[in-house]
Motif scaffolding. Structure first.
Motif, PDB file in Angstrom:
ATOM      1  N   ARG B 152       0.142  -8.242 -16.939  1.00  0.00           N
ATOM      2  CA  ARG B 152      -0.159  -8.391 -15.523  1.00  0.00           C
ATOM      3  C   ARG B 152      -1.016  -9.624 -15.212  1.00  0.00           C
ATOM      4  O   ARG B 152      -1.365  -9.857 -14.072  1.00  0.00           O
ATOM      5  N   THR B 187      -6.863 -13.499  -5.864  1.00  0.00           N
ATOM      6  CA  THR B 187      -6.814 -12.293  -6.693  1.00  0.00           C
ATOM      7  C   THR B 187      -8.213 -11.708  -6.889  1.00  0.00           C
ATOM      8  O   THR B 187      -9.192 -12.435  -7.012  1.00  0.00           O
ATOM      9  N   LEU B 337       2.571  -2.758  -9.282  1.00  0.00           N
ATOM     10  CA  LEU B 337       1.733  -3.952  -9.342  1.00  0.00           C
ATOM     11  C   LEU B 337       0.667  -3.827  -8.263  1.00  0.00           C
ATOM     12  O   LEU B 337       0.918  -3.326  -7.171  1.00  0.00           O
ATOM     13  N   PHE B 339      -0.859  -5.554  -5.699  1.00  0.00           N
ATOM     14  CA  PHE B 339      -0.757  -6.752  -4.862  1.00  0.00           C
ATOM     15  C   PHE B 339      -2.081  -6.954  -4.143  1.00  0.00           C
ATOM     16  O   PHE B 339      -2.692  -6.001  -3.678  1.00  0.00           O
ATOM     17  N   GLU B 352      -1.332  -1.199  -4.142  1.00  0.00           N
ATOM     18  CA  GLU B 352      -0.609  -0.918  -5.383  1.00  0.00           C
ATOM     19  C   GLU B 352       0.698  -0.211  -5.032  1.00  0.00           C
ATOM     20  O   GLU B 352       0.712   0.857  -4.426  1.00  0.00           O
ATOM     21  N   PHE B 355       7.192  -2.248  -8.026  1.00  0.00           N
ATOM     22  CA  PHE B 355       7.893  -3.511  -7.811  1.00  0.00           C
ATOM     23  C   PHE B 355       9.106  -3.272  -6.913  1.00  0.00           C
ATOM     24  O   PHE B 355       9.677  -2.182  -6.902  1.00  0.00           O
ATOM     25  N   VAL B 410       5.437 -13.874  -9.848  1.00  0.00           N
ATOM     26  CA  VAL B 410       4.548 -12.831  -9.339  1.00  0.00           C
ATOM     27  C   VAL B 410       3.100 -13.180  -9.676  1.00  0.00           C
ATOM     28  O   VAL B 410       2.182 -12.882  -8.913  1.00  0.00           O
ATOM     29  N   GLY B 413      -0.280 -11.214  -8.913  1.00  0.00           N
ATOM     30  CA  GLY B 413      -0.050 -10.379  -7.739  1.00  0.00           C
ATOM     31  C   GLY B 413      -0.831 -10.758  -6.499  1.00  0.00           C
ATOM     32  O   GLY B 413      -0.873 -10.002  -5.533  1.00  0.00           O
TER      33      GLY B 413
END
Lengths: 147, 517
Positions: B152, B187, B337, B339, B352, B355, B410, B413
Motif C-alpha cells: 500500500r 496522504t 484502500l 483513500f 476506506e 477498490f 493509485v 491513495g
C-alpha cells in the motif's frame, strides 16, 4: 563543549542508526549542531569525519545554526498549494520582511518551508514553535508568533 | 461518569483539539459534572474537526468544529445528555460519510482509546495474532498470498510474494521494517492509524515476524509526526508489559520485539533501500537492486519492508482469512484502500472502500466538491510523483491496472484536488523543484535531470525558444524514466507529462510574452 557532546552522543553508539539518533539528541539539547559535533561523533562511532559530515548535510532536519526564537514552518507541498500556500508564504514574507528559509538578524524569527506535515485534509498547514496549525492563514500564524 | 471523546489526531490538534479538551475538563470541574475524557484517534472526517463525541444512551453523539470558546455554551445546552446544540451532528456512526465506507483496516480508528489494549481486543484486535500463533509459517504466508494484498506504500507489489521470499531465505537474523516515512503530499493514512490504532500496526508486525521468521522489527517514522511518535512509543511499552511483544509473544515460543526510529526530514527515505541505509545511520542514498531487500536488506539480512497500511491490513487477513479480504475489490486489486481526500476539497478526510469505485464518487459524493466552491480542474493521485488528471477522467474506477493504463497510479491513495485557479505548468515546474530538493544524488538522471527540468520549465514559462523547450521537456522526461535508479527520478516525469498532456493550454506561452515578441 566537547565533554558535553561526548556525554550526549555516547549512549547512541552501537544502536541501530545511532548516528542519526545522536544528532537528533544533540540538536534537541543545543538547538543546532555545533561544528565540534563532527570530530566527537567520528571518534565515538569510529568513522571518518567526512562520513559524519555527509550524514548531517544529507538530512533537512539538521541545522548548523540555532533557529530564531520563533520557528515557523510552512507546508509548501501540493495539497497546501491547492489551498493557497504560495499566497500564504508571500503574505508571511511581506508581514515579517523575511524570505522563506531565512532568519532575521535579531534571531527572533525563522520561516522555513516544510514538505508535508500530514495535515493535507485541513490545508494549508503550518507549524509554529512545534505546534501544528491547520487551515492556516497569516493572521493565525502571526498570532502564535507574537504569543 | 459520562464518556467524552476529543481526538488526539494531529489534524484535530492542528484545529485546536488540545485546547478544547482542556476547556471541557475545566468547565466540567467548575460545574461538578462527572466526565471521563478519552483522547481517541480521528474518525477521518477532518472537515468536522475538532469533533467532540459524547456517549449518550449507548450512542456516540457528535459535536462538530468545536472551538474552545464554544465549550461553555455546550454545557449550557446540556451536551452531556442532550443533542440540541447548534454544532450537533447526531449519531456519528450514522453519518453518511462513515456509513458508506468499508472499514477493515481502520475498523477501530477513532472509536477506541488508542492506548487501551482491552478495548483493542474487544473490538477484534489480537484475533489475527492468536490465530497466526496456531499456524505454521507456510500457512501464514499462504493467507497473505490468498488475500491478494498488494503493497500500500505505492508500488503495489504483491505482499505474499515478498513474504514468501523472506520466509524462505536462510539467515541467522531477519527483520521486519515498517516504512512510516509517509512523505507524499495528500496522504495521512499512516499517520492517522499510528495515532489512532497503534496496536494494529504492532500486531501486524508481530504476525509478519511469525510469518517470515523475523524476531526484530523497526518502524521508520518521519520526524514530522511527533504525535504518532509519542503514541507509538507508549503503545510499544504497553505491548511489552502485556507480552504482545517480547521473548514469548502471547505466551508462545515465538520472540518478537520492535522499536521506533525517527528519520530526519528526507523524502527519499520513503524509498525502501534509501530507508534501510538511513536506518543503518548513513546518508539515505538509494541502493541498486538487486539484491532485493527481501534477501539482503537491513545490515545485509533478509528484510520484509512494508508500508504502515500494508502491515495494518494483516491482522484482519489473519483473523478472518485471506479469502474474506480478497472478496473485496476488483480484478487484481483486492481488498480495500484508505483513500485520502486532500487539498481543495470540502469534506477532507479518509475514506476506506474496496477498490473499484470511481474518482468522481470519491471527490463529489464523499468529498463534496471543492472547498473553495469554484469549479474542479484537476486531481493529483498518489503524491508528488502521481499524475494530474482532468475532469473527463473522473469516472475511471480506482484500481491499480485501470489507472496504470492511463499513465497514473493509485500510489498511497492520496487525492489532491485543485480548483480552476491552478496552473498546471506551475505544478509541473514544482514537480522538478521537489525532485531537485529531495533527490539523493546517487544517479545522474535524477540529480541533474531535476535541475535541468526546472530550467526548461522556466524557459517555457517565459516563452523563450518555446517550441524547442517543449521538445526538450519530452526528451528529458524520457531520459529520467529510463535512466533513474529509483522512482524519485523515474516517476517525477509522471506529474510533468500528465500535466502537459491533459492541460496543454497552461503550457502555452503567456499572451503578454507572445505580444512582446
Amino acid at each position: 563543549m566537547t565533554d558535553k557532546l561526548h556525554k550526549i552522543i555516547a549512549p547512541f553508539v552501537g544502536e541501530t542508526g545511532g548516528l542519526i539518533s545522536a544528532m537528533h539528541a544533540v540538536q534537541a539539547e543545543m538547538g543546532y549542531l555545533p561544528e565540534d559535533v563532527v570530530p566527537v561523533a567520528a571518534e565515538l562511532f569510529n568513522i571518518t569525519k567526512a562520513e559524519v559530515k555527509g550524514v548531517i548535510s544529507f538530512y533537512a532536519d539538521f541545522r548548523d545554526q540555532r533557529a530564531g526564537a520563533n520557528h515557523v514552518r510552512v507546508c509548501v507541498a501540493e495539497s497546501c498549494q491547492s489551498m493557497g500556500s504560495r499566497e500564504l508564504v508571500a503574505a508571511l514574507e511581506e508581514r515579517f520582511a523575511l524570505k522563506l528559509g531565512e532568519t532575521d538578524l535579531a534571531r527572533e524569527l525563522t520561516i522555513e518551508p516544510v514538505y508535508c506535515l500530514g495535515l493535507c485534509s485541513v490545508s494549508p498547514a503550518a507549524e509554529v514553535n512545534g505546534k501544528l496549525v491547520g487551515k492556516a492563514d497569516a493572521d493565525k500564524i502571526a498570532k502564535r508568533v507574537e504569543a | 461518569m459520562i464518556k467524552i471523546y476529543v481526538p488526539l489526531d494531529s489534524a484535530a490538534v492542528a484545529l485546536g483539539a488540545d485546547e478544547v479538551a482542556e476547556a471541557i475538563l475545566a468547565e466540567a470541574q467548575k460545574r461538578d459534572a462527572s466526565v471521563q475524557m478519552v483522547r481517541n484517534g480521528s474518525r477521518g472526517m477532518h472537515w468536522l474537526e475538532p469533533l467532540v463525541e459524547v456517549e449518550q444512551g449507548g450512542k456516540r453523539i457528535g459535536f462538530a468544529n468545536v472551538d474552545e470558546s464554544d465549550v461553555s455554551s455546550l454545557f449550557e445546552a446540556d451536551f452531556l445528555t442532550k443533542a440540541d446544540h447548534q454544532s450537533c451532528i447526531g449519531e456519528v456512526d450514522a453519518h453518511s460519510f462513515l456509513a458508506k465506507q468499508e472499514r477493515l483496516t481502520f475498523a477501530r480508528c477513532g472509536i477506541i482509546d488508542p492506548l487501551d489494549l482491552d478495548a483493542y481486543a474487544a473490538q477484534g484486535g489480537l484475533a489475527g495474532l492468536k490465530r497466526a500463533i496456531e499456524l505454521s509459517r507456510e500457512e501464514i504466508v499462504g493467507e497473505v498470498m490468498l488475500s491478494g494484498l498488494r503493497g500500500r506504500g505505492g508500488a503495489g507489489f504483491p505482499a505474499g510474494i515478498k513474504w514468501k521470499t523472506v520466509s524462505e531465505a536462510e539467515a541467522d537474523q531477519k527483520y521486519i521494517v515498517c516504512n512510516a516515512d509517509e512523505g507524499d503530499s495528500g496522504t495521512f493514512a499512516d499517520r492517522m492509524i499510528m495515532e489512532g490504532d497503534p496496536f494494529c500496526l504492532i500486531e501486524g508486525m508481530a504476525i509478519a515476524g511469525l510469518g517470515v521468521g523475523a524476531t526484530k522489527g523497526y518502524i521508520y517514522l518521519r520526524s514530522e509526526y511527533p504525535v504518532a511518535l509519542k503514541v507509538l512509543n507508549q503503545a510499544i511499552e504497553i505491548a511489552r508489559e502485556n507480552n504482545l511483544l517480547g521473548e514469548n509473544v502471547l505466551g508462545s515460543n515465538h520472540a518478537f520485539d520492535l522499536e521506533v526510529f525517527v528519520g530526519a526530514g528526507a523524502y527519499i527515505c520513503g524509498e525502501e533501500t534509501s530507508l534501510l541505509e538511513s536506518l543503518e545511520g548513513k546518508r539515505g542514498q538509494v541502493r541498486a537492486k538487486p539484491p532485493l531487500p527481501a534477501l539482503e536488506g537491513l545490515f545485509g539480512k533478509p528484510t520484509l519492508v512494508h508500508n504502515v497500511i500494508s502491515l495494518c491490513s494483516v491482522p484482519i487477513i489473519l483473523a478472518k482469512g485471506g479469502q474474506f479480504y480478497a472478496d473485496y475489490g476488483m480484478g487484481k486489486s483486492k481488498g480495500t484502500l484508505a483513500f485520502q481526500l486532500a487539498g481543495n476539497i470540502a469534506h477532507g478526510g479518509l475514506v476506506e472502500k474496496a477498490f473499484g469505485l470511481s474518482l468522481r464518487t470519491l471527490i463529489e459524493d464523499f468529498g463534496g466538491g471543492t472547498r473553495s466552491g469554484r469549479p474542479f480542474r484537476a486531481v493529483q493521485i498518489g503524491g508528488p510523483l502521481g499524475a494530474y488528471l482532468p475532469e473527463d477522467l473522473l469516472d475511471l474506477p480506482m484500481d491499480y491496472e485501470t489507472l496504470a493504463e492511463h499513465g497514473a497510479g493509485v500510489g498511497h491513495g492520496g487525492l489532491v484536488v485543485f480548483d480552476d485557479q491552478v496552473n498546471l505548468r506551475e505544478q509541473a515546474h514544482y514537480a522538478f523543484e521537489f525532485c531537485a530538493e529531495e533527490s539523493c544524488g546517487k544517479c545522474t538522471p535524477c540529480r541533474v535531470g531535476a535541475v535541468r527540468g526546472t530550467e526548461v520549465m522556466e524557459r517555457i514559462a517565459k516563452g523563450e525558444d518555446w517550441a524547442q523547450n517543449m521538445v526538450l521537456l519530452d526528451d528529458l522526461c524520457e531520459l529520467m524514466v529510463d535512466g533513474s535508479l529509483c522512482a524519485m527520478g523515474g516517476m517525477t516525469p509522471i506529474p510533468v507529462m500528465s500535466a502537459k498532456k491533459h492541460f496543454p493550454d497552461d503550457f502555452e506561452p503567456d499572451h503578454a510574452v507572445r505580444a512582446a515578441e
